[in-house]
Design an enzyme around this catalytic site. Structure first.
Site, PDB file in Angstrom:
ATOM      1  CG  HIS A 280      -2.118   0.906   1.006  1.00 41.44           C
ATOM      2  ND1 HIS A 280      -2.080   2.265   1.227  1.00 41.44           N
ATOM      3  CD2 HIS A 280      -3.352   0.622   0.536  1.00 41.44           C
ATOM      4  CE1 HIS A 280      -3.257   2.767   0.924  1.00 41.44           C
ATOM      5  NE2 HIS A 280      -4.052   1.806   0.500  1.00 41.44           N
ATOM      6  CG  ASP A 331      -8.588  -4.434  -3.162  1.00 33.18           C
ATOM      7  OD1 ASP A 331      -9.814  -4.348  -2.994  1.00 33.18           O
ATOM      8  OD2 ASP A 331      -7.883  -3.496  -3.566  1.00 33.18           O
TER       9      ASP A 331
END
Ligand SMILES: CC(C)(COP(=O)(O)OP(=O)(O)OC[C@H]1O[C@@H](n2cnc3c(N)ncnc32)[C@H](O)[C@@H]1OP(=O)(O)O)[C@@H](O)C(=O)NCCC(=O)NCCS
Length: 394
Positions: A280, A331
């Protein structure tokens, strides 16, 4: 700004750059907050309808405000005839695979603007009405698209589902014609809360850039959907599921939960392949949403007799942390959550979109309210000083 100052501010991919001010969302010390409320608190104590109200109307709803909001959304669920026609006409392309559901959703949102009486207005009240219509209609588009793909008649087209059902449950009903149990509806509802908003991420930033030119909300949302589709952004939930399927295929049933999975990953590392659902830009100590989804994935896969998927996910997660220092993002575990709920894999990202539209529209409205067009510079790296000799065009 001088060229030297612009050069000094350069950051590839805008990493670390504050591109605007917002009172919608903050990410602080690894925690995620929507308008000041922490995400675990919201996941535990709020519903998606309440979170959508919070994002769009700017404060936590009272009971009568929530009832009014829910009634407004339900009224807007049915699709205009041009969209129903468009979905039916998209069936062959969806079946052939030349279009995927995210493409059809993007075009449908664009076409929705054609019949929206407020489409060309950027006035605050018009924008709020459009935001509610988009929030209401996108799940109907997704559900009815699945009926077209499956060759079934549309579910309750006059009402856009069942007015007795909340947002998440109604999506499941529209997609299949079957109403989910309250427990399963709550799982989807929580996932929608987690997906609803996330600061200046790529799709939200796209929507703000479009709104910043004083273009319209349907255009901003269609642009945001195009950005969300990419596998480095929202498309990662579908790709994470594809990756799990690929690993299962390659290691065989007996290989799940064994070092064969680690070997598969080592081969992926050697080719510098990015493993979907990990890493991320902002969270380096872990994505708080992933921790909630990991627990949900464990429970759901057990309940649906698919614990092997969770076992394999945890093994992949361990290897990524140990060997790459990378943690799962929102996700990774949402893939097995949605799979366990029976959501078709190519609808994972559209389901993300039906939630994130609340965030997009909140940002679009915030952008209009205090607008300055986005116009960064590029750092030129090409040739210089060339002379353009006229081409002999005879
Ligand atoms: C999310 C993401 C786009 C962030 O990108 P970013 O901030 O630009 O980070 P980078 O791509 O520069 O990654 C930094 C390093 O970690 C590696 N890395 C990052 N994510 C990785 C992943 N999922 N798998 C393997 N390696 C990864 C990169 O290869 C890079 O290594 P290098 O320095 O040796 O080249 C990136 O982590 C990614 O592509 N993840 C997979 C897609 C995904 O899950 N997206 C959903 C995000 S919520």
């Amino acid at each position: 700004m001088s060229q030297a100052a612009a050069d000094a501010a350069f950051s590839k991919g805008l990493e670390g750059i504050i591109a605007g001010e917002t009172s919608i969302c903050s990410i602080e010390q690894g925690g995620l907050f929507y308008r000041g409320y922490e995400i675990h608190d919201l996941a535990q104590n709020a519903t998606f309808d309440e979170v959508a109200f919070l994002l769009l109307e700017g404060h936590k709803p009272g009971k009568s405000e929530l009832d009014r909001f829910k009634a407004e959304i339900r009224k807007e669920r049915p699709l205009p005839a041009n969209i129903t026609r468009f979905l039916q006409e998209s069936g062959p392309a969806l079946k052939a695979g030349t279009a995927v559901p995210m493409d059809v959703l993007r075009s449908a949102v664009s076409i929705l603007g054609h019949t929206d009486p407020d489409c060309q207005s950027v006035a605050a009240d018009a924008n709020l009405r459009k935001a509610k219509r988009l929030l209401a209609k996108i799940p109907t588009v997704i559900g009815q698209m699945q009926n077209v793909i499956d060759g079934r008649p549309l579910v309750a087209p006059e009402t856009g589902g069942d007015p007795a059902l909340d947002h998440a449950a109604n999506l499941m009903y529209l997609m299949s014609g079957t109403k989910p149990s309250p427990d399963y509806a709550r799982v989807i509802d929580v996932s929608l809360i987690l997906y609803a908003e996330h600061d200046f991420n790529a799709s939200t930033f796209t929507s703000r850039v479009i709104a910043g030119t004083l273009s319209d909300m349907h255009g901003a949302s269609a642009g945001a959907i195009a950005a969300l589709k990419g596998p480095l952004h929202g498309g990662a939930n579908e790709m994470a599921m594809e990756m799990l399927k690929e690993i299962m295929h390659d290691v065989g049933e007996a290989g799940i939960g064994t070092p064969k999975v680690d070997d598969w990953m080592h081969r992926a590392f050697e080719t510098k392949r990015k493993l979907m659902g990990f890493g991320h830009r902002v969270y380096k100590e872990g994505d708080p949403r992933a921790r909630i989804l990991r627990e949900m994935s464990g429970t759901l896969t057990r309940e649906t007799g698919q614990s092997h998927l969770y076992e394999m996910s945890v093994r992949i997660d361990d290897v990524m942390q140990r060997e790459k220092g990378l943690l799962p993002n929102v996700d990774f575990y949402s893939a097995t959550v949605y799979h366990s709920m029976g959501i078709p894999h190519d609808l994972f990202t559209p389901v993300f979109a039906m939630s994130r539209v609340a965030g997009w529209c909140a940002h679009v409205m915030e952008q209009y309210a205090n607008n300055r067009i986005y116009r960064p510079r590029g750092r030129y790296r090409g040739p210089t000083g060339l002379r353009y000799e006229p081409i002999d065009r005879r």
